[in-house]
Design a protein around this motif. Sequence first.
Motif, mmCIF file in Angstrom:
data_model
loop_
_atom_site.group_PDB
_atom_site.id
_atom_site.type_symbol
_atom_site.label_atom_id
_atom_site.label_comp_id
_atom_site.label_asym_id
_atom_site.label_seq_id
_atom_site.Cartn_x
_atom_site.Cartn_y
_atom_site.Cartn_z
ATOM 1 N N MET A 177 47.749 33.358 44.214
ATOM 2 C CA MET A 177 48.936 32.504 44.281
ATOM 3 C C MET A 177 48.838 31.352 43.290
ATOM 4 N N GLY A 178 49.929 31.118 42.579
ATOM 5 C CA GLY A 178 50.023 29.930 41.742
ATOM 6 C C GLY A 178 49.664 30.157 40.288
ATOM 7 N N ILE A 179 50.082 29.205 39.482
ATOM 8 C CA ILE A 179 49.912 29.275 38.033
ATOM 9 C C ILE A 179 48.443 29.336 37.597
ATOM 10 N N PRO A 180 47.555 28.517 38.144
ATOM 11 C CA PRO A 180 46.153 28.624 37.683
ATOM 12 C C PRO A 180 45.564 30.005 37.947
ATOM 13 N N SER A 181 45.872 30.598 39.089
ATOM 14 C CA SER A 181 45.295 31.892 39.431
ATOM 15 C C SER A 181 45.831 33.008 38.526
ATOM 16 N N ILE A 182 47.140 33.144 38.434
ATOM 17 C CA ILE A 182 47.675 34.209 37.572
ATOM 18 C C ILE A 182 47.308 33.939 36.118
ATOM 19 N N GLY A 183 47.184 32.661 35.756
ATOM 20 C CA GLY A 183 46.816 32.292 34.386
ATOM 21 C C GLY A 183 45.460 32.854 33.992
ATOM 22 N N ILE A 184 44.528 32.818 34.905
ATOM 23 C CA ILE A 184 43.177 33.342 34.646
ATOM 24 C C ILE A 184 43.217 34.860 34.469
ATOM 25 N N TYR A 185 43.828 35.552 35.412
ATOM 26 C CA TYR A 185 43.802 37.021 35.381
ATOM 27 C C TYR A 185 44.632 37.578 34.229
ATOM 28 N N ALA A 186 45.806 36.995 33.991
ATOM 29 C CA ALA A 186 46.663 37.500 32.902
ATOM 30 C C ALA A 186 45.958 37.301 31.552
ATOM 31 N N TYR A 187 45.347 36.150 31.364
ATOM 32 C CA TYR A 187 44.669 35.875 30.091
ATOM 33 C C TYR A 187 43.538 36.878 29.864
ATOM 34 N N GLU A 188 42.718 37.089 30.888
ATOM 35 C CA GLU A 188 41.576 38.006 30.715
ATOM 36 C C GLU A 188 42.048 39.443 30.492
ATOM 37 N N LEU A 189 43.085 39.869 31.209
ATOM 38 C CA LEU A 189 43.606 41.238 31.026
ATOM 39 C C LEU A 189 44.163 41.431 29.619
ATOM 40 N N PHE A 190 44.940 40.476 29.157
ATOM 41 C CA PHE A 190 45.544 40.577 27.820
ATOM 42 C C PHE A 190 44.485 40.477 26.721
ATOM 43 N N LYS A 191 43.609 39.500 26.862
ATOM 44 C CA LYS A 191 42.700 39.148 25.767
ATOM 45 C C LYS A 191 41.504 40.102 25.675
ATOM 46 N N PHE A 192 40.997 40.566 26.819
ATOM 47 C CA PHE A 192 39.729 41.307 26.804
ATOM 48 C C PHE A 192 39.826 42.754 27.296
ATOM 49 N N TYR A 193 40.941 43.150 27.891
ATOM 50 C CA TYR A 193 41.035 44.513 28.429
ATOM 51 C C TYR A 193 42.138 45.349 27.779
ATOM 52 N N GLY A 194 42.693 44.873 26.665
ATOM 53 C CA GLY A 194 43.669 45.680 25.929
ATOM 54 C C GLY A 194 44.987 45.894 26.650
ATOM 55 N N VAL A 195 45.263 45.081 27.657
ATOM 56 C CA VAL A 195 46.523 45.227 28.391
ATOM 57 C C VAL A 195 47.668 44.695 27.528
ATOM 58 N N GLU A 196 48.773 45.442 27.506
ATOM 59 C CA GLU A 196 49.936 45.057 26.692
ATOM 60 C C GLU A 196 51.102 44.523 27.518
ATOM 61 N N ASN A 197 51.232 45.030 28.739
ATOM 62 C CA ASN A 197 52.378 44.654 29.585
ATOM 63 C C ASN A 197 51.895 44.259 30.974
ATOM 64 N N ILE A 198 52.353 43.122 31.449
ATOM 65 C CA ILE A 198 52.110 42.773 32.857
ATOM 66 C C ILE A 198 53.464 42.578 33.534
ATOM 67 N N VAL A 199 53.646 43.306 34.620
ATOM 68 C CA VAL A 199 54.875 43.186 35.394
ATOM 69 C C VAL A 199 54.520 42.600 36.752
ATOM 70 N N ARG A 200 54.892 41.351 36.948
ATOM 71 C CA ARG A 200 54.643 40.723 38.241
ATOM 72 C C ARG A 200 55.648 41.256 39.251
ATOM 73 N N VAL A 201 55.157 41.670 40.400
ATOM 74 C CA VAL A 201 56.036 42.115 41.489
ATOM 75 C C VAL A 201 55.754 41.189 42.678
ATOM 76 N N GLY A 202 56.631 40.240 42.870
ATOM 77 C CA GLY A 202 56.326 39.191 43.842
ATOM 78 C C GLY A 202 57.455 38.893 44.802
ATOM 79 N N SER A 203 57.285 37.779 45.494
ATOM 80 C CA SER A 203 58.319 37.330 46.428
ATOM 81 C C SER A 203 58.776 35.930 46.023
ATOM 82 N N CYS A 204 59.916 35.544 46.549
ATOM 83 C CA CYS A 204 60.474 34.232 46.181
ATOM 84 C C CYS A 204 61.337 33.695 47.309
ATOM 85 N N GLY A 205 61.584 32.399 47.229
ATOM 86 C CA GLY A 205 62.494 31.735 48.162
ATOM 87 C C GLY A 205 63.828 31.504 47.457
ATOM 88 N N ALA A 206 64.917 31.914 48.112
ATOM 89 C CA ALA A 206 66.237 31.847 47.463
ATOM 90 C C ALA A 206 66.794 30.432 47.440
#
Length: 231
Positions: free
Chosen positions: A64-93
């Motif tokens: 949850m939150g910007i710091p957490s997704i920031g860590i995982y997205a950066y590592e996936l993009f930068k070090f694991y050759g990932v090209e696309n990340i599609v977040r599937v989440g929930s929200c408050g209207a």
Amino acid sequence: MTPHINAKENAFAKTVLMPGDPLRAKFIAENYLENVSLVTDVRNMFGYTGEYKGNKISVMGSGMGIPSIGIYAYELFKFYGVENIVRVGSCGAYSKDLNLYDIILAQGACTNSAFQENYKLPGTFSAIADFDLLLSAYNNAKNLGITVHVGNVLSSDVFYQDDVDAWKKWQSMKVLAVEMESYALYAIAANLGKKTLTILTVSDSLITHEETTAEERQTSFTKMMEIALNL
Ligand code: HPA
């Protein structure tokens, strides 16, 4: 291996679906994918790679939150050759036009976070989804007969806001809903030349105070998954 992901090189597909909850990642892997293997489990932030309709695809929790997704997205993009990340989440209207379980494609994300200071820009960064992913998700939804709302969301750093009416200011700017991750995801993708989209299901309403239960959230996001898996 990176500090927060203990997967082998090439363990991830080019596309990673990211729910917030690692147990939802497990649920998606077990219920939608074939030939699945667990590829990372640091801090129980489970990531899986498998196949959907014969295509390699991964799914991993973002936390949850910007710091957490920031860590995982950066590592996936930068070090694991990932090209696309599609977040599937929930929200408050924030919008009166949204009901529980409605689906939003987050065309853009606003924020009250200081995340963009990382990039030392001489102004304000507008975080936007990748247009190809957005268009593809929109067309998938249309073909599947699923109604989607397309627009701006707020990626908030604060869930329990002291000023309980602050959200109305965002509502006045036609921001559809609040979540806590997309701004960072979109900014990281822009910075690294990658593609991202957030698809959200409405789990609660700031207007009506209706809420879904955690159990319903875990299992009832089939429509959102159909859109995301067929991108
Ligand atoms: N606020 C922030 N994030 C959220 C909410 C909310 O009300 N609902 C689901 N994610």
